[in-house]
Design a protein around this motif. Structure first.
Motif, mmCIF file in Angstrom:
data_model
loop_
_atom_site.group_PDB
_atom_site.id
_atom_site.type_symbol
_atom_site.label_atom_id
_atom_site.label_comp_id
_atom_site.label_asym_id
_atom_site.label_seq_id
_atom_site.Cartn_x
_atom_site.Cartn_y
_atom_site.Cartn_z
ATOM 1 N N ILE A 177 0.830 -1.205 0.000
ATOM 2 C CA ILE A 177 0.000 0.000 0.000
ATOM 3 C C ILE A 177 0.865 1.256 0.000
ATOM 4 C CG2 ILE A 177 -1.667 1.338 1.338
ATOM 5 C CD1 ILE A 177 -2.734 -1.396 2.366
ATOM 6 N N MET A 178 1.876 1.287 0.866
ATOM 7 C CA MET A 178 2.732 2.476 0.929
ATOM 8 C C MET A 178 3.517 2.640 -0.373
ATOM 9 S SD MET A 178 1.895 3.941 3.677
ATOM 10 C CE MET A 178 3.033 5.306 3.401
ATOM 11 N N ASP A 179 3.969 1.539 -0.962
ATOM 12 C CA ASP A 179 4.667 1.623 -2.249
ATOM 13 C C ASP A 179 3.736 2.195 -3.321
ATOM 14 O OD1 ASP A 179 7.015 0.628 -1.222
ATOM 15 O OD2 ASP A 179 6.692 -1.434 -1.930
ATOM 16 N N ALA A 180 2.483 1.735 -3.322
ATOM 17 C CA ALA A 180 1.520 2.227 -4.305
ATOM 18 C C ALA A 180 1.252 3.714 -4.104
ATOM 19 C CB ALA A 180 0.218 1.432 -4.204
ATOM 20 N N ARG A 181 1.142 4.121 -2.848
ATOM 21 C CA ARG A 181 0.922 5.547 -2.581
ATOM 22 C C ARG A 181 2.105 6.382 -3.069
ATOM 23 N NH1 ARG A 181 -1.504 7.221 3.135
ATOM 24 N NH2 ARG A 181 -1.936 9.045 1.840
ATOM 25 N N LEU A 182 3.311 5.874 -2.857
ATOM 26 C CA LEU A 182 4.507 6.606 -3.276
ATOM 27 C C LEU A 182 4.629 6.693 -4.799
ATOM 28 C CD1 LEU A 182 7.035 5.315 -0.602
ATOM 29 C CD2 LEU A 182 6.560 7.736 -1.090
ATOM 30 N N VAL A 183 4.041 5.740 -5.501
ATOM 31 C CA VAL A 183 4.035 5.805 -6.959
ATOM 32 C C VAL A 183 2.951 6.757 -7.454
ATOM 33 C CG1 VAL A 183 3.535 4.497 -9.063
ATOM 34 C CG2 VAL A 183 5.050 3.528 -7.328
ATOM 35 N N LEU A 184 1.741 6.629 -6.908
ATOM 36 C CA LEU A 184 0.585 7.339 -7.462
ATOM 37 C C LEU A 184 0.431 8.765 -6.955
ATOM 38 C CD1 LEU A 184 -1.968 7.330 -9.194
ATOM 39 C CD2 LEU A 184 -3.193 6.301 -7.267
ATOM 40 N N GLU A 185 0.486 8.967 -5.639
ATOM 41 C CA GLU A 185 0.098 10.268 -5.099
ATOM 42 C C GLU A 185 1.038 11.416 -5.460
ATOM 43 O OE1 GLU A 185 -2.228 10.649 -1.479
ATOM 44 O OE2 GLU A 185 -1.789 8.531 -1.073
ATOM 45 N N PRO A 186 2.362 11.218 -5.543
ATOM 46 C CA PRO A 186 3.190 12.334 -6.021
ATOM 47 C C PRO A 186 2.816 12.785 -7.426
ATOM 48 C CG PRO A 186 4.547 10.731 -4.875
ATOM 49 C CD PRO A 186 3.192 10.105 -5.030
ATOM 50 N N GLN A 187 2.445 11.832 -8.285
ATOM 51 C CA GLN A 187 2.021 12.192 -9.636
ATOM 52 C C GLN A 187 0.685 12.931 -9.613
ATOM 53 O OE1 GLN A 187 3.972 11.842 -12.325
ATOM 54 N NE2 GLN A 187 5.484 11.095 -10.856
ATOM 55 N N LEU A 188 -0.204 12.535 -8.720
ATOM 56 C CA LEU A 188 -1.474 13.246 -8.574
ATOM 57 C C LEU A 188 -1.239 14.677 -8.115
ATOM 58 C CD1 LEU A 188 -3.728 10.537 -6.845
ATOM 59 C CD2 LEU A 188 -3.724 11.214 -9.255
ATOM 60 N N ALA A 189 -0.312 14.853 -7.180
ATOM 61 C CA ALA A 189 0.000 16.200 -6.704
ATOM 62 C C ALA A 189 0.558 17.061 -7.833
ATOM 63 C CB ALA A 189 0.992 16.130 -5.549
ATOM 64 N N ALA A 190 1.423 16.474 -8.662
ATOM 65 C CA ALA A 190 1.976 17.213 -9.799
ATOM 66 C C ALA A 190 0.872 17.615 -10.772
ATOM 67 C CB ALA A 190 3.033 16.366 -10.502
ATOM 68 N N GLU A 191 -0.041 16.681 -11.052
ATOM 69 C CA GLU A 191 -1.150 16.991 -11.954
ATOM 70 C C GLU A 191 -2.074 18.042 -11.346
ATOM 71 O OE1 GLU A 191 -2.009 15.858 -15.156
ATOM 72 O OE2 GLU A 191 0.102 15.299 -15.080
ATOM 73 N N ALA A 192 -2.284 17.958 -10.026
ATOM 74 C CA ALA A 192 -3.117 18.961 -9.359
ATOM 75 C C ALA A 192 -2.491 20.344 -9.479
ATOM 76 C CB ALA A 192 -3.309 18.588 -7.891
ATOM 77 N N ALA A 193 -1.171 20.425 -9.396
ATOM 78 C CA ALA A 193 -0.489 21.710 -9.522
ATOM 79 C C ALA A 193 -0.688 22.317 -10.904
ATOM 80 C CB ALA A 193 1.007 21.541 -9.233
ATOM 81 N N VAL A 194 -0.907 21.476 -11.890
ATOM 82 C CA VAL A 194 -1.148 21.961 -13.248
ATOM 83 C C VAL A 194 -2.613 22.362 -13.441
ATOM 84 C CG1 VAL A 194 -1.140 21.322 -15.699
ATOM 85 C CG2 VAL A 194 0.740 20.596 -14.210
ATOM 86 N N HIS A 195 -3.537 21.552 -12.891
ATOM 87 C CA HIS A 195 -4.944 21.685 -13.252
ATOM 88 C C HIS A 195 -5.850 22.269 -12.163
ATOM 89 C CE1 HIS A 195 -4.197 19.472 -16.953
ATOM 90 N NE2 HIS A 195 -3.568 18.544 -16.253
#
Length: 226
Positions: A92-110
């Motif tokens: 679970i923590m590995d999955a969060r480390l893969v997905l959530e940083p990318q979500l944060a980056a996309e949120a910063a754009v959109h």
């Protein structure tokens, strides 16, 4: 090879050909019920189950009791206990480390001004909340608001799928670690503020970095150095 084994191999081959024709003709990934399938192949129900088991082991089909037999690998359902039981907290923590940083980056754009306002309100509520349970709900709300701010329905679906596993497998550990704390979780709240500020500044690189650092900090709090 025995005669029996050769007959089963022949039945497997016929079923493969039947599946290819069935999907090509109907476009339906669900196979007919066993009685109809048995008649179509000219084999007994017992032999059919043996052949189906072989193809299931190979990943060509999957079966769901009460729903039927489907072509392709078994689909993971977020709330399927048989899948959840094989997922570790490390997964679970590995999955969060893969997905959530990318979500944060996309949120910063959109992210829109309304999205930022919702994050700010969540931060304010967290700062004034002392008991763990309502604080945790706000923490979940903040992370999902960030995912929503990507304005990407598929990414949000992936996030929600992952959150089900967090709820099933990780919540008990979070409660065990944090319930004894009576005040707001100042370190975590500070990390959240920096993250939201990076999204507000529309800085995807910084938002991605800060989300990753935040999740690593959470991992250390929950499980120690790893």
């Amino acid at each position: 090879m025995s005669v029996q084994a050769k007959m089963i191999d022949d039945d497997v081959l016929r079923l493969r050909e039947y599946i290819e024709g069935h999907v090509a003709k109907s476009g339906d990934q669900r196979l007919p019920p066993e009685p109809k399938l048995s008649d179509a192949l000219g084999v007994s129900r017992g032999r059919l189950r043996t052949v189906l088991k072989r193809l299931e082991d190979e990943g060509l089909i999957w079966r769901h009791v009460g729903k039927g037999t489907f072509v392709g690998p078994r689909e993971a359902q977020p709330d399927d206990e048989s899948w959840s039981s094989s997922i570790s907290v490390d997964d679970i923590m590995d999955a969060r480390l893969v997905l959530e940083p990318q979500l944060a980056a996309e949120a910063a754009v959109h992210a829109t001004s309304a999205d930022i306002a919702a994050m700010d309100q969540c931060l304010a509520d967290m700062a004034s909340t002392r008991p763990f349970v309502p604080w945790k709900r706000l923490d979940e709300h903040l992370h999902r608001t960030i995912a929503e701010s990507t304005h990407n329905a598929l990414l949000l679906m992936l996030y929600d799928t992952m959150r089900v596993q967090v709820r099933v497998n990780l919540d008990a550990r979070m409660e065990e670690v944090f319930t004894s704390q009576t005040g707001p979780r100042h370190d975590t709240d500070g990390e959240h503020h920096l993250l939201v500020d990076a999204i507000r500044a529309h800085n995807p690189g910084k938002a991605e970095q800060l989300m990753r650092e935040h999740l690593r900090s959470v991992r250390v709090k929950l499980f120690g150095l790893r």
